[in-house]
Scaffold this active site. Structure first.
Site, PDB file in Angstrom:
ATOM      1  N   CYS A  93       0.801  -1.231   0.000  1.00 41.88           N
ATOM      2  CA  CYS A  93       0.000   0.000   0.000  1.00 41.88           C
ATOM      3  C   CYS A  93       0.835   1.283   0.000  1.00 41.88           C
ATOM      4  O   CYS A  93       1.413   1.626  -1.023  1.00 41.88           O
ATOM      5  CB  CYS A  93      -0.994  -0.050   1.153  1.00 41.88           C
ATOM      6  SG  CYS A  93      -2.435   0.985   0.861  1.00 41.88           S
ATOM      7  N   HIS A 205      -3.577  -5.650   2.388  1.00 39.67           N
ATOM      8  CA  HIS A 205      -3.217  -5.792   3.800  1.00 39.67           C
ATOM      9  C   HIS A 205      -3.937  -7.040   4.300  1.00 39.67           C
ATOM     10  O   HIS A 205      -4.428  -7.844   3.537  1.00 39.67           O
ATOM     11  CB  HIS A 205      -3.760  -4.607   4.610  1.00 39.67           C
ATOM     12  CG  HIS A 205      -3.199  -3.278   4.271  1.00 39.67           C
ATOM     13  ND1 HIS A 205      -2.020  -2.811   4.771  1.00 39.67           N
ATOM     14  CD2 HIS A 205      -3.696  -2.268   3.516  1.00 39.67           C
ATOM     15  CE1 HIS A 205      -1.814  -1.572   4.357  1.00 39.67           C
ATOM     16  NE2 HIS A 205      -2.812  -1.224   3.582  1.00 39.67           N
TER      17      HIS A 205
HETATM   18  N1  GLN Z   1      -2.117   6.811   2.119  1.00 37.08           N
HETATM   19  C1  GLN Z   1      -2.346   5.920   1.087  1.00 37.08           C
HETATM   20  C2  GLN Z   1      -3.736   5.937   0.508  1.00 37.08           C
HETATM   21  O1  GLN Z   1      -4.713   6.087   1.219  1.00 37.08           O
HETATM   22  C3  GLN Z   1      -1.965   4.532   1.552  1.00 37.08           C
HETATM   23  C4  GLN Z   1      -2.889   3.926   2.560  1.00 37.08           C
HETATM   24  C5  GLN Z   1      -2.440   2.593   3.063  1.00 37.08           C
HETATM   25  O2  GLN Z   1      -1.225   2.312   3.124  1.00 37.08           O
HETATM   26  N2  GLN Z   1      -3.384   1.771   3.500  1.00 37.08           N
HETATM   27  O3  GLN Z   1      -3.846   5.792  -0.668  1.00 37.08           O
END
Ligand code: GLN
Length: 251
Positions: A93, A205
């Site tokens: 992510c 995740h």
């Molecule tokens: N900040 C990023 C987004 O919302 C990554 C979020 C995350 O790592 N879950 O796109």
């Protein structure tokens, strides 16, 4: 010994991403393969990246990504050379976004990425007709990654929560998987994640690896190969892991 580096564990660790590290550790321990895991935090110098056989970087909110952006950029050339040299890397992510060309936040800040993966990421306010702000939910996908170790199980399961929409813009970077359920990279082109050589980026995740033991072993297999050591990955009893995987496929 297999040496694993965990980048920015305090800044980038969302939705149980640490579970990926625990999975690497356990699957090595269960096979009596020596390993060490070094946490590399903001500002911490690394004497020899070359010593590592595997790097993991997790997800984070925009704020944490902005906090570490300059620091990770200062490590860019070393990381780029190692990836070119086939070092296995798993990035989830926020970490995945930072390995691409840039991430444009919903507030319009452009966070420069390392430009190792041929991807760009933009948050919704930068896009027209975006129906949903965040892409949240369970994901199942068909793996497109060419598996070298376990070629039987071809699915990927987990959970996603991101606002960034990622697009692959370079033909050397390939999609990791094809979405069966969920949004994936951008909710438009049915792809989830991306890979280049042994660098794998994903939005999944969950954590990712406990429920996808075949992908955990694939990455460990590549790390062992890269290390030049003679360890073999004997079969493990993955009945719990596969039960979780198969259950998640039906969510
Ligand atoms: N900040 C990023 C987004 O919302 C990554 C979020 C995350 O790592 N879950 O796109």
């Amino acid at each position: 010994m297999i040496k694993i580096a965990h980048l920015y564990p305090h800044h980038l660790n969302l939705y149980g991403d640490i579970g990926n590290i625990i999975t690497f550790a356990n699957r090595l321990k269960w096979r009596s393969i020596d390993f060490c895991i070094d946490e590399i935090s903001l500002g911490e110098q690394v004497k020899k990246y070359k010593d590592y056989d595997l790097i993991f970087i997790g997800g984070g909110q925009d704020r944490q990504q902005e906090e570490i952006a300059a620091d990770i950029a200062s490590r860019r050339n070393e990381l780029f050379d190692l990836v070119e040299n086939n070092l296995p890397v798993l990035a989830v992510c926020g970490g995945y976004q930072l390995l691409g060309k840039y991430y444009q936040t919903s507030e319009g800040h452009e966070i420069a990425g390392l430009d190792i993966l041929g991807i760009i990421t933009k948050a919704p306010s930068q896009q027209k007709n975006s129906k949903q702000d965040r892409l949240i939910g369970n994901v199942s996908a068909k793996l497109l990654l060419e598996m070298q170790f376990n070629t039987e199980l071809k699915t990927l399961v987990g959970f996603e929560n991101h606002s960034g929409r990622t697009f692959i813009v370079d033909q050397n970077t390939k999609p990791l998987a094809q979405i069966i359920k969920g949004f994936g990279n951008n909710a438009e082109d049915v792809f989830e994640g991306a890979y280049y050589k042994n660098l794998i980026g994903t939005y999944v995740h969950g954590s990712l690896l406990p429920k996808n033991p075949h992908l955990a072993d694939e990455i460990l297999y590549r790390a062992i190969k890269y290390s030049g050591k003679n360890y073999s990955l004997n079969a493990l009893d993955d009945s719990f892991e596969l039960e979780a995987h198969n259950f998640a496929l039906k969510l």
